[in-house]
Design a protein around this motif. Structure first.
Motif, short mmCIF file in Angstrom:
data_model
loop_
_atom_site.label_atom_id
_atom_site.label_comp_id
_atom_site.label_asym_id
_atom_site.label_seq_id
_atom_site.Cartn_x
_atom_site.Cartn_y
_atom_site.Cartn_z
N ARG A 127 0.83 -1.21 0.00
CA ARG A 127 0.00 0.00 0.00
C ARG A 127 0.86 1.25 0.00
N GLY A 128 0.27 2.32 -0.53
CA GLY A 128 0.89 3.63 -0.49
C GLY A 128 2.09 3.79 -1.41
N ALA A 129 2.57 5.01 -1.48
CA ALA A 129 3.68 5.38 -2.36
C ALA A 129 4.95 4.60 -2.07
N ASP A 130 5.16 4.22 -0.82
CA ASP A 130 6.38 3.51 -0.43
C ASP A 130 6.23 1.99 -0.51
N SER A 131 5.12 1.52 -1.04
CA SER A 131 4.88 0.07 -1.21
C SER A 131 5.11 -0.70 0.09
N MET A 132 4.48 -0.21 1.15
CA MET A 132 4.59 -0.90 2.44
C MET A 132 3.88 -2.24 2.35
N GLN A 133 4.58 -3.33 2.68
CA GLN A 133 3.96 -4.65 2.58
C GLN A 133 2.90 -4.81 3.66
N MET A 134 1.75 -5.32 3.25
CA MET A 134 0.63 -5.58 4.16
C MET A 134 0.60 -7.08 4.46
N ASP A 135 0.11 -7.43 5.61
CA ASP A 135 -0.07 -8.83 5.98
C ASP A 135 -1.33 -9.34 5.29
N VAL A 136 -1.17 -10.23 4.30
CA VAL A 136 -2.34 -10.72 3.55
C VAL A 136 -3.30 -11.48 4.44
N ASN A 137 -2.82 -11.99 5.57
CA ASN A 137 -3.71 -12.70 6.50
C ASN A 137 -4.65 -11.74 7.22
N LYS A 138 -4.39 -10.43 7.11
CA LYS A 138 -5.26 -9.44 7.76
C LYS A 138 -6.25 -8.82 6.79
N ILE A 139 -6.20 -9.23 5.51
CA ILE A 139 -7.23 -8.77 4.57
C ILE A 139 -8.53 -9.45 4.96
N MET A 140 -9.59 -8.67 5.06
CA MET A 140 -10.90 -9.23 5.37
C MET A 140 -11.60 -9.58 4.06
N TRP A 141 -12.12 -10.78 3.96
CA TRP A 141 -12.83 -11.25 2.77
C TRP A 141 -14.32 -11.26 3.10
N VAL A 142 -15.11 -10.53 2.30
CA VAL A 142 -16.53 -10.38 2.62
C VAL A 142 -17.41 -10.69 1.41
N GLU A 143 -18.60 -11.13 1.70
CA GLU A 143 -19.62 -11.37 0.67
C GLU A 143 -20.50 -10.12 0.63
N ILE A 144 -20.53 -9.43 -0.50
CA ILE A 144 -21.41 -8.26 -0.62
C ILE A 144 -22.24 -8.33 -1.88
#
Length: 144
Positions: A127-144
């Motif tokens: 994410r962001g301009a500095d390409s900070m790595q995010m923990d993919v295990n913290k992405i929330m997956w939702v049904e919408i």
């Protein structure tokens, strides 16, 4: 905080999986400010596939027309919240070129960059301009 609709994720996988060259596109969604969490929440809802592109097994250059296509698909509450692309059988990581692209075109703190290896079934998120790595295990997956 990143939230991805299951439909959006399935669309990404279905777009990338059949190809042995890099493919990608833009991610459309909504941005919220959570007062309780004191965080920005990015909701990834839809994708816009790159149709006009040059790709190889190690590179992808999306045509500029994808931005017009994406902007025409937005409703009043949506924005381009990021981009996605594949690294077929190379692993999920941001290359130097990916980092430059993120900084040049997806520099807001909420912008997400997803890299998926459809062969190894690995996902990485930045994410962001500095390409900070995010923990993919913290992405929330939702049904919408």
């Amino acid at each position: 905080l990143a939230v991805c609709s299951i439909k959006c994720w399935n669309d990404i996988v279905n777009h990338l999986k059949p190809y042995s060259v890099e493919m990608g596109g833009l991610i459309v969604g909504k941005i919220f400010q959570s007062l309780t969490l004191k965080k920005t929440v990015v909701l990834m809802e839809n994708i816009v596939k790159s149709v006009d592109h040059k790709s190889s097994s190690v590179s992808l250059e999306m045509g500029s027309g994808i931005w017009n296509t994406a902007n025409c698909s937005l409703d009043d509450e949506q924005a381009v919240v990021g981009w996605y692309h594949s690294h077929p059988n190379l692993g999920a990581f941001f290359s130097g070129t990916d980092r430059m692209n993120q900084k040049a075109n997806f520099s807001s703190s909420f912008h997400v960059g997803l890299v998926y290896d459809p062969v190894r079934e690995e996902l990485a998120s930045f994410r962001g301009a500095d390409s900070m790595q995010m923990d993919v295990n913290k992405i929330m997956w939702v049904e919408i």
